[in-house]
Design an enzyme around this catalytic site. Structure first.
Site, PDB file in Angstrom:
ATOM      1  N   HIS A 147       0.853  -0.905  -0.051  1.00  0.00           N
ATOM      2  CA  HIS A 147      -0.012   0.034   0.143  1.00  0.00           C
ATOM      3  C   HIS A 147       0.804   1.120  -0.008  1.00  0.00           C
ATOM      4  O   HIS A 147       2.154   1.448   0.731  1.00  0.00           O
ATOM      5  CB  HIS A 147      -1.015  -0.094   1.042  1.00  0.00           C
ATOM      6  N   ASP A 188       6.075   0.690   6.991  1.00  0.00           N
ATOM      7  CA  ASP A 188       4.427   0.566   6.736  1.00  0.00           C
ATOM      8  C   ASP A 188       3.926   1.763   5.852  1.00  0.00           C
ATOM      9  O   ASP A 188       3.421   2.694   6.154  1.00  0.00           O
ATOM     10  CB  ASP A 188       3.854   0.445   7.836  1.00  0.00           C
ATOM     11  N   GLU A 219      -4.928   1.722   2.410  1.00  0.00           N
ATOM     12  CA  GLU A 219      -5.058   0.854   3.302  1.00  0.00           C
ATOM     13  C   GLU A 219      -5.350   0.869   4.796  1.00  0.00           C
ATOM     14  O   GLU A 219      -5.910   0.659   5.624  1.00  0.00           O
ATOM     15  CB  GLU A 219      -3.738  -0.112   3.154  1.00  0.00           C
TER      16      GLU A 219
END
Length: 476
Positions: free
Chosen positions: A288, A300, A334
């Site tokens: 993502h 992340d 996401e």
């Protein structure tokens, strides 16, 4: 003549058998050589680390609906176009827009002393009233304890949900999953009993001063009943808990200025290489593109994005003509909506596209340990035959289980879903926090992950998911 003929037959038979034996050997060896080439190229001439450097240090955090998210779309589309893929395009998707606003502040006062603490608003939270919010605090171990306390003990107070990740769980994702509902639903549950706000212990596996944000939801709670919610650092969660034991009547103050706006237009970024034999069978790999706003989203999920991009580059560099169409999909939103994943699955279904395999990287750029698979027992037993091919790279973890959030909407009982599983011990030290930054990503670990993903995509493409031979010869 009778004596010569048997010898001739033996020679002829040996000539016929030899190519068959060498073909088997070559077939097995070619998989090993192909996979080795992916690792060699990734580790000596990888692009993932350079791409991540730009995403992290030039663009930065990429919250859905933000200017940085737009810049990330433009950048990754441009880089995919440079790879000479058959097609690169943007898939429109409407995403939520939530803005943090000014830096949050918080403190508590006890017995005339003021103690500042580190907090951050949870994604999707409402702001505190103008001038901030001050109230008494009640501590609980989980939001499920609220019903036992009841409205009489909760009304007018700030609920402090102090639930730590279980340190004895080796799989830190299991520990995270055990606490994430407190962050996600805590405010909605506390509001039912008249709470005026919630403070949630950060979902981190270490003690530090970084508060960890993340998505939260009010469910169907009316707008005028929604209460502000923030995460508190693990260090300060301990300090606050200890202070409450000595002074249950202390006052807690916090202020946050976050705001939710109307949905805005954004995009999934997609690139593909058309298959040479089965172009209407699709294999996708992705991560993502959005991230939270406190750090630069390196682990992340910047890591998953650049690894997925490099899968197509490594396949292309190898000169292998893939049988099936391979797509990289960089999903938007996401973190606080999963709009990109749902949109991709929706359009794939509308276009009657046959997806046979989807692989997601969304667990950080740490050393790869293997994969988890969401598939039938029969398929999993076939995939296990490939495990020896990964053994030279210390990739041993092949387990049935989850895959990834963005590819989960593709699940239909036929498509095989998989998730890259790196070592998870340090992941939640950085997850959703200000220290999720580029300097915490190891170049070699990131590149090993890209090669590992490429190897699995290569094998799925070569053997398919319907016809993986249970007799595939693999050199031990």
């Amino acid at each position: 003549m009778n004596k010569v003929l048997p010898n001739f037959k033996i020679v002829l038979l040996s000539l016929l058998i030899a190519p068959m034996l060498s073909f088997k050997s070559l077939s097995a060896q070619s998989d090993e050589e192909a996979i080795k080439s992916f690792y060699d190229t990734s580790l000596t001439n990888g692009m993932s680390y350079n791409w991540l450097d730009y995403l992290s240090n030039t663009i930065g955090g990429r919250l859905s609906g933000s200017k940085n998210a737009e810049l990330a779309v433009e950048y990754t589309k441009s880089e995919l176009e440079k790879l000479g893929l058959d097609k690169v395009w943007l898939q429109p998707v409407m995403v939520p827009k939530w803005v943090r606003g000014n830096k949050e502040m918080a403190y508590f006062t006890t017995k005339g002393q003021l103690k500042k603490v580190n907090i951050c608003a949870l994604g999707g939270s409402v702001a505190t009233p103008n001038g901030g919010l001050k109230a008494k605090v009640i501590e609980v171990g989980s939001y499920k304890e609220l019903a036992d306390l009841g409205e009489a003990k909760i009304k007018g107070k700030i609920v402090f949900i102090n639930r730590a990740l279980q340190p004895e769980l080796i799989n830190t994702f299991e520990a995270y999953g055990g606490c994430s509902s407190e962050r996600y639903r805590g405010a909605a549950e506390a509001a039912k009993y008249g709470a005026v706000g919630t403070i949630v212990r950060s979902l981190s596996s270490r003690q530090d001063d970084y508060p960890h944000t993340g998505s939260m939801s009010y469910g169907d709670l009316p707008v005028d009943e929604r209460i502000p919610s923030a995460a508190i650092s693990t260090n300060d969660a301990v300090v606050l808990s200890d202070a409450l034991k000595k002074d249950p009547d202390l006052d807690f103050y916090f202020e946050q200025n976050c705001q939710k706006y109307d949905d805005v237009l954004s995009y999934n970024v997609i690139g593909e290489m058309r298959g040479s034999e089965f172009p209407d069978e699709y294999i996708i790999v992705g991560g993502h593109l959005d991230s939270w706003d406190l750090g630069d989203g390196a682990h992340d999920d910047g890591a998953g994005v650049v690894q997925s991009m490099d899968v197509l580059r490594l396949l292309k560099e190898s000169g292998i003509k893939t049988k099936r169409t391979i797509r990289v999909v960089l999903f938007m939103n996401e973190e606080n909506g999963l709009r990109g994943g749902r949109k991709y699955a929706e359009e794939a279904k509308a276009n009657n596209e046959k997806h046979i395999f989807a692989l997601e990287s969304d667990a950080g750029g740490f050393t790869p340990r293997g994969f988890s698979f969401d598939c039938s027992d029969v398929m999993f037993s076939k995939i296990l035959e490939w495990q020896p091919l990964f053994k030279p790279y210390l990739i041993h973890y092949f387990e049935k289980g989850g895959s990834g959030a963005d590819i989960s909407p593709l699940k239909d009982g036929n498509v095989v879903l998989a998730g890259l599983r790196p070592d998870s011990q340090r992941y939640f030290d950085h997850h959703h926090a200000a220290n999720d930054t580029f300097e915490h990503v190891n170049k070699r670990e990131l590149e090993l992950g890209a090669a590992t993903m490429t190897a699995l995509v290569y094998l799925i493409d070569k053997y398919g998911t319907d016809t993986i031979s249970t007799n595939t010869e693999i050199k031990d």
